[in-house]
Design a protein around this motif. Structure first.
Motif, PDB file in Angstrom:
ATOM      1  N   ILE A  40      48.092  38.764  38.173  1.00 20.12           N
ATOM      2  CA  ILE A  40      47.381  39.179  36.799  1.00 20.12           C
ATOM      3  C   ILE A  40      47.424  40.933  37.617  1.00 20.12           C
ATOM      4  N   ARG A  41      46.764  41.012  39.043  1.00 19.85           N
ATOM      5  CA  ARG A  41      46.616  42.304  39.044  1.00 19.85           C
ATOM      6  C   ARG A  41      47.229  42.915  39.059  1.00 19.85           C
ATOM      7  N   LYS A  42      48.644  42.535  39.628  1.00 17.51           N
ATOM      8  CA  LYS A  42      49.798  43.059  39.697  1.00 17.51           C
ATOM      9  C   LYS A  42      50.356  43.369  38.870  1.00 17.51           C
ATOM     10  N   GLY A  43      50.230  42.964  37.220  1.00 21.57           N
ATOM     11  CA  GLY A  43      50.689  43.732  36.101  1.00 21.57           C
ATOM     12  C   GLY A  43      51.955  42.218  35.664  1.00 21.57           C
ATOM     13  N   LYS A  44      51.981  41.023  36.815  1.00 23.73           N
ATOM     14  CA  LYS A  44      53.086  40.427  36.493  1.00 23.73           C
ATOM     15  C   LYS A  44      53.049  39.016  35.137  1.00 23.73           C
ATOM     16  N   VAL A  45      51.535  38.644  35.639  1.00 25.62           N
ATOM     17  CA  VAL A  45      51.493  37.316  35.273  1.00 25.62           C
ATOM     18  C   VAL A  45      50.086  37.861  33.773  1.00 25.62           C
ATOM     19  N   ARG A  46      49.931  36.674  32.839  1.00 22.24           N
ATOM     20  CA  ARG A  46      49.080  37.004  31.695  1.00 22.24           C
ATOM     21  C   ARG A  46      48.404  35.488  31.863  1.00 22.24           C
ATOM     22  N   ARG A  47      47.035  35.922  31.584  1.00 20.16           N
ATOM     23  CA  ARG A  47      46.325  34.075  31.583  1.00 20.16           C
ATOM     24  C   ARG A  47      46.355  34.559  29.982  1.00 20.16           C
ATOM     25  N   LEU A  48      46.150  33.041  29.076  1.00 20.57           N
ATOM     26  CA  LEU A  48      46.350  32.660  28.273  1.00 20.57           C
ATOM     27  C   LEU A  48      44.909  31.876  27.936  1.00 20.57           C
ATOM     28  N   VAL A  49      44.629  31.942  27.228  1.00 21.81           N
ATOM     29  CA  VAL A  49      43.343  30.902  27.188  1.00 21.81           C
ATOM     30  C   VAL A  49      43.167  30.165  25.599  1.00 21.81           C
ATOM     31  N   SER A  50      43.775  29.035  25.371  1.00 26.90           N
ATOM     32  CA  SER A  50      43.737  28.620  24.122  1.00 26.90           C
ATOM     33  C   SER A  50      42.865  28.209  23.304  1.00 26.90           C
ATOM     34  N   GLN A  51      42.471  28.815  22.300  1.00 22.80           N
ATOM     35  CA  GLN A  51      41.232  27.862  21.704  1.00 22.80           C
ATOM     36  C   GLN A  51      41.443  26.650  21.064  1.00 22.80           C
ATOM     37  N   MET A  66      43.854  23.861  29.450  1.00 23.51           N
ATOM     38  CA  MET A  66      43.544  25.260  28.031  1.00 23.51           C
ATOM     39  C   MET A  66      44.022  26.088  28.402  1.00 23.51           C
ATOM     40  N   GLU A  67      44.307  26.462  29.596  1.00 19.02           N
ATOM     41  CA  GLU A  67      43.825  27.839  30.453  1.00 19.02           C
ATOM     42  C   GLU A  67      45.992  28.013  30.838  1.00 19.02           C
ATOM     43  N   TRP A  68      46.395  28.813  30.594  1.00 18.54           N
ATOM     44  CA  TRP A  68      48.280  28.891  30.607  1.00 18.54           C
ATOM     45  C   TRP A  68      47.513  30.230  31.102  1.00 18.54           C
ATOM     46  N   TYR A  69      48.881  30.222  31.871  1.00 13.86           N
ATOM     47  CA  TYR A  69      49.783  31.717  32.924  1.00 13.86           C
ATOM     48  C   TYR A  69      50.697  31.363  32.417  1.00 13.86           C
ATOM     49  N   GLU A  70      51.477  32.631  32.162  1.00 13.99           N
ATOM     50  CA  GLU A  70      52.476  33.235  30.862  1.00 13.99           C
ATOM     51  C   GLU A  70      52.941  34.059  32.888  1.00 13.99           C
ATOM     52  N   TRP A  71      54.133  34.151  33.124  1.00 13.24           N
ATOM     53  CA  TRP A  71      54.768  35.036  33.781  1.00 13.24           C
ATOM     54  C   TRP A  71      55.519  36.395  32.623  1.00 13.24           C
TER      55      TRP A  71
END
Length: 77
Positions: A40-51, A66-71
């Protein structure tokens, strides 16, 4: 589990929940989350939290599901 393993796993699947990543690598969710934070710090992954939960209102869905990660970095060749 090393960063390049997580990178490949996310590149192949695009979006994955925390519990699936941890299960795949046989690691704790906290350790897995720490490794994901590096990407995430390197800008390669985004954390998605499902509401939204699974569709029911029972509240029994595990938070890690419910905690998702996207490349979002470079795609594999």
């Amino acid at each position: 589990m090393i960063l390049s393993d997580i990178r490949r796993y996310l590149q192949q699947r695009q979006q994955v929940c925390l519990s699936d990543i941890a299960l795949h690598f046989g690691a704790s969710q906290d350790a897995t989350r720490g490794m994901l934070e590096t990407w995430i710090r390197k800008g390669k992954v985004r954390r998605l939290v499902s509401q939204v939960a699974c569709g029911s209102s029972c509240g029994k869905c595990a938070p890690a599901q419910m905690e998702w990660y996207e490349w979002i970095g470079d795609r594999p060749q």
